[in-house]
Scaffold this motif. Sequence first.
Motif, PDB file in Angstrom:
ATOM      1  N   ASP A  70      32.821  -1.747   5.739  1.00  0.00           N
ATOM      2  CA  ASP A  70      33.709  -2.379   4.755  1.00  0.00           C
ATOM      3  C   ASP A  70      35.128  -2.496   5.319  1.00  0.00           C
ATOM      4  N   LYS A  71      35.627  -1.426   5.903  1.00  0.00           N
ATOM      5  CA  LYS A  71      36.986  -1.425   6.464  1.00  0.00           C
ATOM      6  C   LYS A  71      37.116  -2.381   7.644  1.00  0.00           C
ATOM      7  N   LYS A  72      36.101  -2.435   8.480  1.00  0.00           N
ATOM      8  CA  LYS A  72      36.143  -3.301   9.654  1.00  0.00           C
ATOM      9  C   LYS A  72      36.143  -4.777   9.250  1.00  0.00           C
ATOM     10  N   LEU A  73      35.337  -5.126   8.261  1.00  0.00           N
ATOM     11  CA  LEU A  73      35.305  -6.505   7.789  1.00  0.00           C
ATOM     12  C   LEU A  73      36.648  -6.893   7.166  1.00  0.00           C
ATOM     13  N   TRP A  74      37.193  -6.000   6.335  1.00  0.00           N
ATOM     14  CA  TRP A  74      38.474  -6.286   5.694  1.00  0.00           C
ATOM     15  C   TRP A  74      39.595  -6.398   6.728  1.00  0.00           C
ATOM     16  N   ALA A  75      39.579  -5.573   7.751  1.00  0.00           N
ATOM     17  CA  ALA A  75      40.597  -5.646   8.798  1.00  0.00           C
ATOM     18  C   ALA A  75      40.571  -7.009   9.496  1.00  0.00           C
ATOM     19  N   ALA A  76      39.386  -7.587   9.636  1.00  0.00           N
ATOM     20  CA  ALA A  76      39.263  -8.897  10.281  1.00  0.00           C
ATOM     21  C   ALA A  76      39.670 -10.040   9.354  1.00  0.00           C
ATOM     22  N   TRP A  77      39.428  -9.900   8.059  1.00  0.00           N
ATOM     23  CA  TRP A  77      39.667 -10.991   7.112  1.00  0.00           C
ATOM     24  C   TRP A  77      40.993 -10.884   6.363  1.00  0.00           C
ATOM     25  N   GLU A  78      41.578  -9.706   6.297  1.00  0.00           N
ATOM     26  CA  GLU A  78      42.787  -9.485   5.502  1.00  0.00           C
ATOM     27  C   GLU A  78      43.956 -10.377   5.932  1.00  0.00           C
ATOM     28  N   THR A  79      44.070 -10.647   7.184  1.00  0.00           N
ATOM     29  CA  THR A  79      45.218 -11.402   7.686  1.00  0.00           C
ATOM     30  C   THR A  79      44.978 -12.914   7.737  1.00  0.00           C
ATOM     31  N   ILE A  80      43.816 -13.379   7.319  1.00  0.00           N
ATOM     32  CA  ILE A  80      43.541 -14.825   7.367  1.00  0.00           C
ATOM     33  C   ILE A  80      44.451 -15.549   6.391  1.00  0.00           C
ATOM     34  N   LEU A  81      45.169 -16.504   6.915  1.00  0.00           N
ATOM     35  CA  LEU A  81      46.015 -17.384   6.104  1.00  0.00           C
ATOM     36  C   LEU A  81      45.956 -18.752   6.782  1.00  0.00           C
ATOM     37  N   HIS A  82      45.235 -19.663   6.171  1.00  0.00           N
ATOM     38  CA  HIS A  82      44.983 -20.978   6.765  1.00  0.00           C
ATOM     39  C   HIS A  82      44.301 -20.796   8.124  1.00  0.00           C
ATOM     40  N   GLY A  83      43.207 -20.068   8.118  1.00  0.00           N
ATOM     41  CA  GLY A  83      42.461 -19.788   9.340  1.00  0.00           C
ATOM     42  C   GLY A  83      41.010 -20.191   9.216  1.00  0.00           C
ATOM     43  N   HIS A  84      40.149 -19.410   9.845  1.00  0.00           N
ATOM     44  CA  HIS A  84      38.719 -19.726   9.871  1.00  0.00           C
ATOM     45  C   HIS A  84      37.876 -18.461   9.778  1.00  0.00           C
ATOM     46  N   ILE A  85      36.693 -18.627   9.211  1.00  0.00           N
ATOM     47  CA  ILE A  85      35.646 -17.602   9.273  1.00  0.00           C
ATOM     48  C   ILE A  85      34.470 -18.284   9.940  1.00  0.00           C
ATOM     49  N   GLY A  86      34.125 -17.828  11.125  1.00  0.00           N
ATOM     50  CA  GLY A  86      33.015 -18.424  11.854  1.00  0.00           C
ATOM     51  C   GLY A  86      33.166 -19.916  12.064  1.00  0.00           C
ATOM     52  N   GLY A  87      34.384 -20.393  12.242  1.00  0.00           N
ATOM     53  CA  GLY A  87      34.610 -21.810  12.460  1.00  0.00           C
ATOM     54  C   GLY A  87      34.820 -22.618  11.191  1.00  0.00           C
ATOM     55  N   TYR A  88      34.592 -22.013  10.027  1.00  0.00           N
ATOM     56  CA  TYR A  88      34.775 -22.737   8.763  1.00  0.00           C
ATOM     57  C   TYR A  88      36.205 -22.536   8.267  1.00  0.00           C
ATOM     58  N   PRO A  89      36.897 -23.603   7.826  1.00  0.00           N
ATOM     59  CA  PRO A  89      38.277 -23.460   7.369  1.00  0.00           C
ATOM     60  C   PRO A  89      38.391 -22.635   6.091  1.00  0.00           C
ATOM     61  N   VAL A  90      39.305 -21.681   6.115  1.00  0.00           N
ATOM     62  CA  VAL A  90      39.528 -20.782   4.985  1.00  0.00           C
ATOM     63  C   VAL A  90      41.032 -20.683   4.754  1.00  0.00           C
ATOM     64  N   GLN A  91      41.431 -20.766   3.489  1.00  0.00           N
ATOM     65  CA  GLN A  91      42.846 -20.648   3.156  1.00  0.00           C
ATOM     66  C   GLN A  91      43.298 -19.194   3.097  1.00  0.00           C
ATOM     67  N   TYR A  92      42.447 -18.363   2.480  1.00  0.00           N
ATOM     68  CA  TYR A  92      42.870 -17.001   2.145  1.00  0.00           C
ATOM     69  C   TYR A  92      41.637 -16.207   1.748  1.00  0.00           C
ATOM     70  N   VAL A  93      41.656 -14.906   1.982  1.00  0.00           N
ATOM     71  CA  VAL A  93      40.565 -14.022   1.557  1.00  0.00           C
ATOM     72  C   VAL A  93      41.156 -12.887   0.731  1.00  0.00           C
ATOM     73  N   GLU A  94      40.500 -12.592  -0.367  1.00  0.00           N
ATOM     74  CA  GLU A  94      40.942 -11.528  -1.273  1.00  0.00           C
ATOM     75  C   GLU A  94      39.783 -10.535  -1.430  1.00  0.00           C
ATOM     76  N   ARG A  95      40.090  -9.254  -1.407  1.00  0.00           N
ATOM     77  CA  ARG A  95      39.059  -8.212  -1.589  1.00  0.00           C
ATOM     78  C   ARG A  95      39.224  -7.642  -2.982  1.00  0.00           C
ATOM     79  N   GLN A  96      38.094  -7.502  -3.704  1.00  0.00           N
ATOM     80  CA  GLN A  96      38.186  -7.020  -5.076  1.00  0.00           C
ATOM     81  C   GLN A  96      37.282  -5.816  -5.312  1.00  0.00           C
ATOM     82  N   SER A  97      36.654  -5.784  -6.467  1.00  0.00           N
ATOM     83  CA  SER A  97      35.957  -4.594  -6.954  1.00  0.00           C
ATOM     84  C   SER A  97      34.906  -4.055  -5.981  1.00  0.00           C
TER      85      SER A  97
END
Length: 125
Positions: A70-97
Amino acid sequence: MFPEIKSEIETLLGVKVYPLIGPQTEGEFVTLQLISDPLVVSGTIRTKLMAARYQISFISSLYSRTEEMDKKLWAAWETILHGHIGGYPVQYVERQSVSESFEPDDGGKYRRARDYIIYCPGDAS
């Protein structure tokens, strides 16, 4: 978008990713499920962005490993701002419950289920 997320998680964590449930024969894996994908609306303004809510569950016989994944995935996605996940365009990622459980009848596996909201183009589904 599902294949890109699946591939990214498998590469990042070194485990297989399954939709909804995984096989009992595997000791460690991740499940990925799309929960909802509404368009982002603000008052009377509709955007072309979608807030895709994915439930990602980390399963392992070691509780510490579910936390680590969980921590490793969040560390990779937390800083995405107008980036990509696996080549797909992503604006932002939020972690919740988060929810946790232990299944003694399933080989003694711990499950940590976490919601991730991925803001991306509305044609992503």
